[in-house]
Design a protein around this motif. Sequence first.
Motif, PDB file in Angstrom:
ATOM      1  N   VAL C  50       4.848  -1.895   3.702  1.00  0.00           N
ATOM      2  CA  VAL C  50       4.768  -0.427   3.672  1.00  0.00           C
ATOM      3  C   VAL C  50       3.487   0.082   2.999  1.00  0.00           C
ATOM      4  CG1 VAL C  50       5.955   1.699   2.994  1.00  0.00           C
ATOM      5  CG2 VAL C  50       7.291  -0.314   3.708  1.00  0.00           C
ATOM      6  N   PRO C  51       3.110  -0.434   1.832  1.00  0.00           N
ATOM      7  CA  PRO C  51       1.926   0.139   1.179  1.00  0.00           C
ATOM      8  C   PRO C  51       0.601  -0.501   1.607  1.00  0.00           C
ATOM      9  CG  PRO C  51       3.027  -1.395  -0.307  1.00  0.00           C
ATOM     10  CD  PRO C  51       3.752  -1.465   1.000  1.00  0.00           C
ATOM     11  N   ASP C  52       0.632  -1.463   2.521  1.00  0.00           N
ATOM     12  CA  ASP C  52      -0.603  -2.194   2.862  1.00  0.00           C
ATOM     13  C   ASP C  52      -1.238  -1.585   4.104  1.00  0.00           C
ATOM     14  OD1 ASP C  52      -2.596  -3.934   3.658  1.00  0.00           O
ATOM     15  OD2 ASP C  52      -1.470  -5.730   3.109  1.00  0.00           O
ATOM     16  N   HIS C  53      -2.248  -0.744   3.895  1.00  0.00           N
ATOM     17  CA  HIS C  53      -2.814  -0.028   5.041  1.00  0.00           C
ATOM     18  C   HIS C  53      -3.597  -0.941   5.972  1.00  0.00           C
ATOM     19  CE1 HIS C  53      -6.752   0.202   3.112  1.00  0.00           C
ATOM     20  NE2 HIS C  53      -6.231   0.814   2.065  1.00  0.00           N
ATOM     21  N   TYR C  54      -3.990  -2.133   5.521  1.00  0.00           N
ATOM     22  CA  TYR C  54      -4.587  -3.089   6.457  1.00  0.00           C
ATOM     23  C   TYR C  54      -3.546  -3.484   7.521  1.00  0.00           C
ATOM     24  CZ  TYR C  54      -8.383  -4.185   3.084  1.00  0.00           C
ATOM     25  OH  TYR C  54      -9.450  -4.137   2.237  1.00  0.00           O
ATOM     26  N   VAL C  55      -2.311  -3.622   7.073  1.00  0.00           N
ATOM     27  CA  VAL C  55      -1.250  -4.059   7.980  1.00  0.00           C
ATOM     28  C   VAL C  55      -0.780  -2.907   8.860  1.00  0.00           C
ATOM     29  CG1 VAL C  55       1.124  -4.915   8.066  1.00  0.00           C
ATOM     30  CG2 VAL C  55      -0.514  -5.920   6.450  1.00  0.00           C
ATOM     31  N   THR C  56      -0.563  -1.751   8.255  1.00  0.00           N
ATOM     32  CA  THR C  56      -0.002  -0.657   9.055  1.00  0.00           C
ATOM     33  C   THR C  56      -1.024  -0.113  10.056  1.00  0.00           C
ATOM     34  OG1 THR C  56      -0.523   0.951   7.300  1.00  0.00           O
ATOM     35  CG2 THR C  56       1.690  -0.021   7.289  1.00  0.00           C
ATOM     36  N   ARG C  57      -2.322  -0.147   9.697  1.00  0.00           N
ATOM     37  CA  ARG C  57      -3.326   0.347  10.642  1.00  0.00           C
ATOM     38  C   ARG C  57      -3.450  -0.569  11.861  1.00  0.00           C
ATOM     39  NH1 ARG C  57      -8.688  -0.235  10.882  1.00  0.00           N
ATOM     40  NH2 ARG C  57      -9.140   1.880  10.268  1.00  0.00           N
ATOM     41  N   MET C  58      -3.332  -1.890  11.632  1.00  0.00           N
ATOM     42  CA  MET C  58      -3.402  -2.795  12.784  1.00  0.00           C
ATOM     43  C   MET C  58      -2.216  -2.555  13.721  1.00  0.00           C
ATOM     44  SD  MET C  58      -4.911  -5.171  14.432  1.00  0.00           S
ATOM     45  CE  MET C  58      -5.926  -6.392  13.578  1.00  0.00           C
ATOM     46  N   LEU C  59      -1.052  -2.367  13.151  1.00  0.00           N
ATOM     47  CA  LEU C  59       0.121  -2.119  13.995  1.00  0.00           C
ATOM     48  C   LEU C  59      -0.015  -0.764  14.695  1.00  0.00           C
ATOM     49  CD1 LEU C  59       2.710  -3.653  11.541  1.00  0.00           C
ATOM     50  CD2 LEU C  59       2.140  -4.545  13.810  1.00  0.00           C
ATOM     51  N   LEU C  60      -0.517   0.224  13.972  1.00  0.00           N
ATOM     52  CA  LEU C  60      -0.765   1.526  14.598  1.00  0.00           C
ATOM     53  C   LEU C  60      -1.716   1.381  15.783  1.00  0.00           C
ATOM     54  CD1 LEU C  60      -0.791   4.625  14.818  1.00  0.00           C
ATOM     55  CD2 LEU C  60      -2.579   4.636  13.060  1.00  0.00           C
ATOM     56  N   SER C  61      -2.746   0.548  15.610  1.00  0.00           N
ATOM     57  CA  SER C  61      -3.752   0.417  16.673  1.00  0.00           C
ATOM     58  C   SER C  61      -3.154  -0.130  17.956  1.00  0.00           C
ATOM     59  CB  SER C  61      -4.908  -0.476  16.203  1.00  0.00           C
ATOM     60  OG  SER C  61      -4.562  -1.852  16.322  1.00  0.00           O
ATOM     61  N   GLN C  62      -1.968  -0.735  17.830  1.00  0.00           N
ATOM     62  CA  GLN C  62      -1.301  -1.250  19.023  1.00  0.00           C
ATOM     63  C   GLN C  62      -0.071  -0.410  19.363  1.00  0.00           C
ATOM     64  OE1 GLN C  62      -1.887  -4.283  21.029  1.00  0.00           O
ATOM     65  NE2 GLN C  62      -3.976  -4.087  20.272  1.00  0.00           N
ATOM     66  N   HIS C 311       0.712  11.496   7.210  1.00  0.00           N
ATOM     67  CA  HIS C 311       1.001  10.586   6.090  1.00  0.00           C
ATOM     68  C   HIS C 311       0.066  10.705   4.908  1.00  0.00           C
ATOM     69  CE1 HIS C 311       4.005   8.486   8.541  1.00  0.00           C
ATOM     70  NE2 HIS C 311       3.134   8.536   9.542  1.00  0.00           N
ATOM     71  N   GLY C 312      -0.958  11.571   4.980  1.00  0.00           N
ATOM     72  CA  GLY C 312      -1.826  11.765   3.814  1.00  0.00           C
ATOM     73  C   GLY C 312      -2.959  10.766   3.715  1.00  0.00           C
ATOM     74  N   ARG C 313      -3.497  10.644   2.506  1.00  0.00           N
ATOM     75  CA  ARG C 313      -4.665   9.798   2.251  1.00  0.00           C
ATOM     76  C   ARG C 313      -4.287   8.321   2.123  1.00  0.00           C
ATOM     77  NH1 ARG C 313      -8.737  13.223   0.291  1.00  0.00           N
ATOM     78  NH2 ARG C 313      -7.902  15.197  -0.464  1.00  0.00           N
ATOM     79  N   ASP C 314      -5.326   7.475   2.248  1.00  0.00           N
ATOM     80  CA  ASP C 314      -5.204   6.055   1.895  1.00  0.00           C
ATOM     81  C   ASP C 314      -4.112   5.329   2.669  1.00  0.00           C
ATOM     82  OD1 ASP C 314      -7.255   6.370   0.012  1.00  0.00           O
ATOM     83  OD2 ASP C 314      -5.838   7.057  -1.512  1.00  0.00           O
ATOM     84  N   VAL C 315      -3.989   5.664   3.935  1.00  0.00           N
ATOM     85  CA  VAL C 315      -3.018   4.962   4.772  1.00  0.00           C
ATOM     86  C   VAL C 315      -3.697   4.320   5.989  1.00  0.00           C
ATOM     87  CG1 VAL C 315      -0.999   6.293   4.080  1.00  0.00           C
ATOM     88  CG2 VAL C 315      -2.465   7.157   5.929  1.00  0.00           C
ATOM     89  N   GLY C 316      -5.016   4.129   5.870  1.00  0.00           N
ATOM     90  CA  GLY C 316      -5.697   3.415   6.945  1.00  0.00           C
ATOM     91  C   GLY C 316      -6.480   4.290   7.897  1.00  0.00           C
ATOM     92  N   GLY C 317      -6.714   5.542   7.528  1.00  0.00           N
ATOM     93  CA  GLY C 317      -7.408   6.453   8.440  1.00  0.00           C
ATOM     94  C   GLY C 317      -8.884   6.633   8.137  1.00  0.00           C
ATOM     95  N   ASP C 404     -10.967  -7.382  -6.351  1.00  0.00           N
ATOM     96  CA  ASP C 404      -9.947  -7.446  -5.296  1.00  0.00           C
ATOM     97  C   ASP C 404      -9.628  -6.075  -4.709  1.00  0.00           C
ATOM     98  OD1 ASP C 404      -7.602  -6.442  -7.015  1.00  0.00           O
ATOM     99  OD2 ASP C 404      -8.315  -8.182  -8.137  1.00  0.00           O
ATOM    100  N   ASP C 405      -9.884  -5.008  -5.485  1.00  0.00           N
ATOM    101  CA  ASP C 405      -9.775  -3.649  -4.950  1.00  0.00           C
ATOM    102  C   ASP C 405      -8.415  -3.371  -4.330  1.00  0.00           C
ATOM    103  OD1 ASP C 405     -10.794  -1.077  -4.213  1.00  0.00           O
ATOM    104  OD2 ASP C 405     -11.082  -1.800  -2.175  1.00  0.00           O
ATOM    105  N   THR C 406      -7.375  -4.000  -4.839  1.00  0.00           N
ATOM    106  CA  THR C 406      -6.117  -3.919  -4.086  1.00  0.00           C
ATOM    107  C   THR C 406      -5.043  -3.137  -4.823  1.00  0.00           C
ATOM    108  OG1 THR C 406      -4.533  -5.202  -2.816  1.00  0.00           O
ATOM    109  CG2 THR C 406      -5.077  -6.053  -4.995  1.00  0.00           C
ATOM    110  N   ARG C 407      -4.164  -2.533  -4.045  1.00  0.00           N
ATOM    111  CA  ARG C 407      -2.931  -1.990  -4.618  1.00  0.00           C
ATOM    112  C   ARG C 407      -1.775  -2.980  -4.457  1.00  0.00           C
ATOM    113  NH1 ARG C 407      -3.930   3.429  -3.420  1.00  0.00           N
ATOM    114  NH2 ARG C 407      -5.929   2.944  -2.529  1.00  0.00           N
TER     115      ARG C 407
END
Lengths: 465, 465, 465
Positions: C50-62, C311-317, C404-407
């Motif tokens: 849920v909080p990993d925008h690398y993952v959710t953006r890839m799924l969104l792209s498909q 969904h606001g900021r920082d979600v892969g946009g 690492d810049d990670t959440r």
Amino acid sequence: MPDPILTTDLARELYAVARDLPLISPHGHVDPALLADDQPFGDPARLLIVPDHYVTRMLLSQGIPPDRLGVPRRDGGPVETDPRTIWRLLATNWHLFRGTPSRLWLEQTFRTVFGVETPLSRDTADEVYDAIAARLREPEFRPRALFERFGLEVLATTESPTDDLARHAKLIADGWAGRVISTFRPDDVVDLEREDWAINVARMGELAGQDTGTYAGYLDALRRRRQDFIAIGTTSSDHGHPTARTVDLSKEDAAKLYDRALHGETTPADAETFRGHMILEFARMSIDDGLVMQLHPGASRDHNRALFAAHGRDVGGDIPQPTNYVHALRPLLEAHGMDPRLRVVLYTLDETAFSRELAPLAGGYPALFLGAPWWFLDTPDAMRRFRETVTDAAGFYNTAGFVDDTRAFCSIPVRHDVARRVDASYLASLVTQDRLPFDEAAETMADLAYHLPKRIFKLDKEGTP
Amino acid sequence: MPDPILTTDLARELYAVARDLPLISPHGHVDPALLADDQPFGDPARLLIVPDHYVTRMLLSQGIPPDRLGVPRRDGGPVETDPRTIWRLLATNWHLFRGTPSRLWLEQTFRTVFGVETPLSRDTADEVYDAIAARLREPEFRPRALFERFGLEVLATTESPTDDLARHAKLIADGWAGRVISTFRPDDVVDLEREDWAINVARMGELAGQDTGTYAGYLDALRRRRQDFIAIGTTSSDHGHPTARTVDLSKEDAAKLYDRALHGETTPADAETFRGHMILEFARMSIDDGLVMQLHPGASRDHNRALFAAHGRDVGGDIPQPTNYVHALRPLLEAHGMDPRLRVVLYTLDETAFSRELAPLAGGYPALFLGAPWWFLDTPDAMRRFRETVTDAAGFYNTAGFVDDTRAFCSIPVRHDVARRVDASYLASLVTQDRLPFDEAAETMADLAYHLPKRIFKLDKEGTP
Amino acid sequence: MPDPILTTDLARELYAVARDLPLISPHGHVDPALLADDQPFGDPARLLIVPDHYVTRMLLSQGIPPDRLGVPRRDGGPVETDPRTIWRLLATNWHLFRGTPSRLWLEQTFRTVFGVETPLSRDTADEVYDAIAARLREPEFRPRALFERFGLEVLATTESPTDDLARHAKLIADGWAGRVISTFRPDDVVDLEREDWAINVARMGELAGQDTGTYAGYLDALRRRRQDFIAIGTTSSDHGHPTARTVDLSKEDAAKLYDRALHGETTPADAETFRGHMILEFARMSIDDGLVMQLHPGASRDHNRALFAAHGRDVGGDIPQPTNYVHALRPLLEAHGMDPRLRVVLYTLDETAFSRELAPLAGGYPALFLGAPWWFLDTPDAMRRFRETVTDAAGFYNTAGFVDDTRAFCSIPVRHDVARRVDASYLASLVTQDRLPFDEAAETMADLAYHLPKRIFKLDKEGTP
């Protein structure tokens, strides 16, 4: 025994083809007085550190100011003068150079030029220093002896039209067999933004016996001085502009800019237009007199203003900037790009232009050739990327071969050697991938190392006059 | 026996997965008359050299003008007509192509299409010529026979809305099993800067039975013609603009630009705005009729004006230019980027956009897919860099698969083969680095070679209508 | 047993030098409440997807919208809440992540953090889910226990000057040995274009006890809050701007922009100028109080407006954009680039700047260091390209080490591990090419992994206050 860059037998075999070929150095910054006077070199620090801005800028970047490295100040203020102290400072910070071309060049210079095998480190600083210093006192390490040992077939220095070429005249008068020529570099009489522009133009006028009070006289003075350069063996000109912009002004408009400049009324936009226009003037002169044009745009000069204020130009304060070629060169190419009498060698500091602009341009216009990856890009990795990105659209034969571009005389053989190793490695990868048979790779190897630069820079006519 | 690009057993195993899969060619420039008429090809030079601007531009770059290679002049002036003379000129200059994709394609074509194993050289020019010429006289080397031998499952040609699609109609009427479809490419009725724009629009209007005297009629004509293309099997449109700019104009503003253009009052800025706006119009049409949109911006067309003046378009005079996507595409993406009914395949000639813009965009918008590295980037090294820079943010499944983009019919299988080899080599590197297990790499291999392009270009519905 | 990235024994030996060194994490986005409260993590989906925008953006792209992945909506509307459903959706689409860093991070996290060796797939979704869920219920998998197990020597979170730092105060009050500090990130009180800017400034003023009604008071409030951050161990600030532009305004002109902003009269150009100017103000504050400045320009924020709306900021946009440094940073560097008291760590999303601008700048100014390849470039291939392009001009010691810049707290060790593997692989290539002896490569390895970031981010002074 280190054998840098080469990691396969195939690469070593291809390198062997070029290893002992003579060196062609058509673009560099060695002081001709060095060879004209043939005096012994000074100490190791003044030879290898003080004038090498690759070295002093890296040390500066870690907080060691150039004063502590003996770099002269414009105000004549005090700087470190003890060469051993300077040398130890380098040795103590040697780790900063891990993975850099400076380290590769210096290590190979120590070993192959001076025969010093001890690796440099804080602990060996004095040992390496003493060994090199001892060599420098031997007659075999005087400039002309090294020139011959290096296998230099021809060395081009770089001079301004304001130079009287006296040292080149002396070299010819001496009857020494070494072929040392000049390169015609008119930037300081072309760049209206230089504070000494008017003085330079006047000086050029005197040397040429032309009245530079008019634009026509200015062009005549340039033409005359080109003939003076050609008379001492020069085969190319060199143009270092901030951008690759070319402009095709009418004679009238160019003359107006010139007149305004003589009256001290130049704007930055005027200066950029005039630089761009002069590229077309020089192209026309090249079509007449045969000099190869070298263009190397893309440096933001003296970006580090504090460094410039303290130590002047060419001490490591320039930074590359994004550089466009496709639109910038169009006026030049429309006017003369298809003329077989024109030959332009293009350099870049902006790698993004290699596959996008430079290779397609060089692979599409008869007048264009690609210069070697240069300055910040004169490194094993960048030279490899150069081949990987330009060969597709330009092949090998639209590239002009290696230029060392150095003021560090003793590093010349090493720099050529590194380029030959990188090309051997790249060609080996093509052979391994069944993209080129070995015999053609070997022929290409020799062409890149020797035959191409000789031909493209028109150095295949024998000797100096 | 050369086996280009592959250097490890693992890469060879992965390549084997794809080697014999059928070819999907959704984007190319083969003349449909070739297959409609199925006449024997001409001589080797007219088949393989004269129309190949990769080859003629490289020779031009070394001073051999297109006239000597038989490239027709716009003024009908004389050019070389003897095919054997042209062929020998290539053979004599074969070294210029070392390391280039042209060499790889031609060598592989000689060998795998024509069964000629003798390497081309000055000495073998006639032998290779004669062998290929002999083959071309055999019935097995007619276009339809080759189409079948190549394993072409579908081949898309490219036509303008001004084309009556008669050759495609003939192909369907013939009942031949080969699936040849078209691609809807409206550039010549969209680009207001073309001197023949108004004529083209009028011609389209006639074919569509629409009055193109108004903007509404113009859009209707485009819609009708898309239906005509769809009727002969077309699944995609293709848009080649200088930039990727998209603009979301109101209908009123668009109509004003259109009206001004009909009155010959277009400025370059108007033309750029109109091109950008039409991308949005076409996106809306695609949402309605399902055509996949291909955008390939970034060429400075006819950069070499002398070449254009002598020989016209598409003869090697185009040069890539820096291309922005992130800002340029925003109007399109804001309007329709999240719409699952829209599918846009993006190409580039500016590699810098791969990791910076294109992969993040394709990896973030459902409507976007990345087209294959194209034109100047359709090379082993550039295709490898494509995978290395886009996979991070876009993965494999936001890429659309290889397109050959060629007018050289005989090079189609070789071009696909090279792409398959490069992908095999890249996938093998992931396996070697423990970043992907072999079975998934093999599945990906088949997807990239066959399943993805088939699905993304909507070619998975059976046959032509 | 997969051992990603490393393909030679030499690389494995160099990696072994760094494998077990403590982790320095000077730049990240972990919620400090996690460690302050030390509550068990939730379910696997809410932890890892849920909080990993690398993952959710890839799924969104498909075509899989974030709602189906449980990403909260701004309007509070319904989204998927069943973690197992979300998890299965990832597993079913696992092939989309082939070759991506997300896959590498997740797989390694499953294995090395949770001890789950079963590869994820559609068929194993539940098995992997259950195994991780079981672990998350164990006390050894609470945040503080993991922090210790991960070998985290220090972890920096990121807070705004509007944050009261209560959770950091609690961490200190608790007396727990883990060193968790903050990073001072003032973007939301600096960016005049944010709709909540005035509210944020007022909130900062309250916390600082300063009247932010004047520009002088605003600067005082920033200075006070920096002291508050320093008091809980902070050693650096962080500045995320659209561009790298810096501007050296007079106090008067800056005050005018500030006043206009308080009156709601800001233009986009004003906002850009003010952001650029504040970089100089922060540099001056850093010279006084010693905070290391991090600049990370180059993202076009919320490019995907539909995603932002939902969904606001920082979600892969966000999408990278071309970024200039050489001109943009000049005002900063002219003013303070040679000051040894200033330390600026530069990041980029535009790889083209590495060899052209960033390495020459960092290799030429004492104040500058290069941050790790970040965000879209935090990948094995991009990190390798980073070393290959910056080492020439900047060496290793002008780079600041991995961040690492990670959440995603659980991915921290894996991300550092990947960076160490890539550096080991690069250093091994230098050893193989005889460009660096093994002992120096090993020393460099440890420096890059541990000593450099510790020193450059000033984390070498012991503990939190």
